[in-house]
Design a protein around this motif. Structure first.
Motif, PDB file in Angstrom:
ATOM      1  N   THR A  45      68.825   5.607   5.732  1.00  0.00           N
ATOM      2  CA  THR A  45      68.011   6.206   4.674  1.00  0.00           C
ATOM      3  C   THR A  45      66.795   6.908   5.258  1.00  0.00           C
ATOM      4  N   LEU A  46      66.476   8.070   4.709  1.00  0.00           N
ATOM      5  CA  LEU A  46      65.266   8.804   5.079  1.00  0.00           C
ATOM      6  C   LEU A  46      64.463   9.078   3.827  1.00  0.00           C
ATOM      7  N   ALA A  47      63.150   9.098   3.946  1.00  0.00           N
ATOM      8  CA  ALA A  47      62.246   9.500   2.863  1.00  0.00           C
ATOM      9  C   ALA A  47      61.370  10.623   3.402  1.00  0.00           C
ATOM     10  N   ILE A  48      61.400  11.767   2.732  1.00  0.00           N
ATOM     11  CA  ILE A  48      60.715  12.966   3.220  1.00  0.00           C
ATOM     12  C   ILE A  48      59.807  13.501   2.114  1.00  0.00           C
ATOM     13  N   PRO A  49      58.516  13.684   2.406  1.00  0.00           N
ATOM     14  CA  PRO A  49      57.631  14.252   1.395  1.00  0.00           C
ATOM     15  C   PRO A  49      58.039  15.682   1.043  1.00  0.00           C
ATOM     16  N   VAL A  50      57.839  16.016  -0.220  1.00  0.00           N
ATOM     17  CA  VAL A  50      58.163  17.360  -0.721  1.00  0.00           C
ATOM     18  C   VAL A  50      56.912  17.937  -1.368  1.00  0.00           C
ATOM     19  N   PHE A  51      56.586  19.163  -1.017  1.00  0.00           N
ATOM     20  CA  PHE A  51      55.471  19.864  -1.640  1.00  0.00           C
ATOM     21  C   PHE A  51      55.913  21.284  -1.954  1.00  0.00           C
ATOM     22  N   ALA A  52      55.597  21.726  -3.154  1.00  0.00           N
ATOM     23  CA  ALA A  52      55.983  23.068  -3.610  1.00  0.00           C
ATOM     24  C   ALA A  52      57.488  23.301  -3.445  1.00  0.00           C
ATOM     25  N   GLY A  53      58.264  22.253  -3.702  1.00  0.00           N
ATOM     26  CA  GLY A  53      59.712  22.379  -3.679  1.00  0.00           C
ATOM     27  C   GLY A  53      60.360  22.420  -2.314  1.00  0.00           C
ATOM     28  N   ARG A  54      59.592  22.168  -1.257  1.00  0.00           N
ATOM     29  CA  ARG A  54      60.135  22.237   0.113  1.00  0.00           C
ATOM     30  C   ARG A  54      59.873  20.927   0.846  1.00  0.00           C
ATOM     31  N   PRO A  55      60.837  20.487   1.658  1.00  0.00           N
ATOM     32  CA  PRO A  55      60.569  19.288   2.475  1.00  0.00           C
ATOM     33  C   PRO A  55      59.463  19.577   3.483  1.00  0.00           C
ATOM     34  N   ARG A  56      58.557  18.636   3.658  1.00  0.00           N
ATOM     35  CA  ARG A  56      57.416  18.827   4.564  1.00  0.00           C
ATOM     36  C   ARG A  56      57.798  18.404   5.977  1.00  0.00           C
ATOM     37  N   LEU A  57      58.802  19.039   6.516  1.00  0.00           N
ATOM     38  CA  LEU A  57      59.240  18.771   7.884  1.00  0.00           C
ATOM     39  C   LEU A  57      58.354  19.524   8.863  1.00  0.00           C
ATOM     40  N   GLY A  58      58.274  19.004  10.084  1.00  0.00           N
ATOM     41  CA  GLY A  58      57.550  19.701  11.130  1.00  0.00           C
ATOM     42  C   GLY A  58      58.300  20.948  11.563  1.00  0.00           C
ATOM     43  N   THR A  59      57.625  21.786  12.311  1.00  0.00           N
ATOM     44  CA  THR A  59      58.176  23.072  12.739  1.00  0.00           C
ATOM     45  C   THR A  59      59.539  22.937  13.408  1.00  0.00           C
ATOM     46  N   TRP A  60      59.707  21.937  14.254  1.00  0.00           N
ATOM     47  CA  TRP A  60      60.946  21.799  15.027  1.00  0.00           C
ATOM     48  C   TRP A  60      61.796  20.638  14.538  1.00  0.00           C
ATOM     49  N   GLN A  61      61.631  20.221  13.284  1.00  0.00           N
ATOM     50  CA  GLN A  61      62.397  19.095  12.764  1.00  0.00           C
ATOM     51  C   GLN A  61      63.529  19.553  11.849  1.00  0.00           C
ATOM     52  N   GLY A  62      64.634  18.838  11.940  1.00  0.00           N
ATOM     53  CA  GLY A  62      65.766  19.038  11.049  1.00  0.00           C
ATOM     54  C   GLY A  62      66.292  17.686  10.612  1.00  0.00           C
ATOM     55  N   ILE A  63      67.013  17.668   9.498  1.00  0.00           N
ATOM     56  CA  ILE A  63      67.633  16.450   8.966  1.00  0.00           C
ATOM     57  C   ILE A  63      69.083  16.447   9.439  1.00  0.00           C
ATOM     58  N   TYR A  64      69.485  15.363  10.079  1.00  0.00           N
ATOM     59  CA  TYR A  64      70.822  15.296  10.666  1.00  0.00           C
ATOM     60  C   TYR A  64      71.602  14.071  10.223  1.00  0.00           C
ATOM     61  N   LEU A  65      72.880  14.282   9.963  1.00  0.00           N
ATOM     62  CA  LEU A  65      73.857  13.207   9.879  1.00  0.00           C
ATOM     63  C   LEU A  65      74.399  13.037  11.288  1.00  0.00           C
ATOM     64  N   ILE A  66      74.486  11.796  11.752  1.00  0.00           N
ATOM     65  CA  ILE A  66      75.075  11.540  13.074  1.00  0.00           C
ATOM     66  C   ILE A  66      76.406  10.820  12.871  1.00  0.00           C
ATOM     67  N   GLU A  67      77.474  11.451  13.298  1.00  0.00           N
ATOM     68  CA  GLU A  67      78.791  10.806  13.260  1.00  0.00           C
ATOM     69  C   GLU A  67      78.952   9.991  14.526  1.00  0.00           C
ATOM     70  N   HIS A  68      79.288   8.705  14.361  1.00  0.00           N
ATOM     71  CA  HIS A  68      79.438   7.813  15.513  1.00  0.00           C
ATOM     72  C   HIS A  68      80.902   7.470  15.825  1.00  0.00           C
ATOM     73  N   ARG A  69      81.815   7.856  14.953  1.00  0.00           N
ATOM     74  CA  ARG A  69      83.229   7.541  15.169  1.00  0.00           C
ATOM     75  C   ARG A  69      83.913   8.687  15.913  1.00  0.00           C
ATOM     76  N   ASP A  70      85.034   8.361  16.574  1.00  0.00           N
ATOM     77  CA  ASP A  70      85.747   9.345  17.385  1.00  0.00           C
ATOM     78  C   ASP A  70      86.530  10.365  16.556  1.00  0.00           C
ATOM     79  N   ARG A  71      87.020   9.950  15.404  1.00  0.00           N
ATOM     80  CA  ARG A  71      87.848  10.830  14.576  1.00  0.00           C
ATOM     81  C   ARG A  71      87.004  11.559  13.527  1.00  0.00           C
ATOM     82  N   PRO A  72      87.508  12.658  13.012  1.00  0.00           N
ATOM     83  CA  PRO A  72      86.828  13.330  11.898  1.00  0.00           C
ATOM     84  C   PRO A  72      86.799  12.441  10.654  1.00  0.00           C
TER      85      PRO A  72
END
Length: 153
Positions: A110-137
């Motif tokens: 779970t992630l919690a990200i502040p939102v202001f003016a309808g946009r996530p307040r991420l840093g300049t070089w930040q992205g939200i990622y899903l990490i797949e840990h299994r070998d198969r799709p």
């Protein structure tokens, strides 16, 4: 120096959607664009975006989105911390099953990200990622939620 952005009024708006993310096997999938589109589609103003992964063998993180070498090194680190050949007891779904659970434990569901003016307040070089840990799709379900105020105007 502290900077504040306050908008008065009740927290009276909430929305939720399910995002299905296909994966190709181990790796990072950037879902920042989908999360930002969700906020735009619902007319979000100020509040909190929650991102929840409905799986125990995939996880979420906020990480650098500029240099793909960061993701390569992070996968290497996760492989070192939870190798497939460690001799795990839980192997019901194969040799990648228990390492996937450990890797999820090391990151988050779970992630919690502040939102202001309808946009996530991420840093300049930040992205939200899903990490797949299994070998198969897989097809992973991610719940996006917003709690806050609707956009004004």
């Amino acid at each position: 120096m502290r900077r504040s952005a306050a908008v008065s009024g009740p927290v009276d708006f909430q929305a939720q959607c399910e995002l299905e993310v296909p994966t190709r096997g181990p790796g990072f999938i950037d879902i920042t664009r989908e999360a930002t589109a969700f906020l735009s589609e619902i007319g979000a103003g100020q509040g909190v975006l929650t991102v929840f992964c409905r799986h125990t063998s995939a996880s979420l993180t906020i990480q650098e989105n500029a240099d793909p070498d960061v993701q390569t090194d992070l996968i290497t680190a996760l492989n070192d911390l939870a190798p497939r050949n460690r001799g795990w007891v839980h192997t019901t779904e194969g040799p990648d099953d228990m390492p996937a659970h450990v890797r999820t434990l090391l990151s988050d569901s779970t992630l919690a990200i502040p939102v202001f003016a309808g946009r996530p307040r991420l840093g300049t070089w930040q992205g939200i990622y899903l990490i797949e840990h299994r070998d198969r799709p897989h097809r992973r379900q991610i719940i996006l939620g917003f709690l806050g105020q609707a956009a004004r105007g």
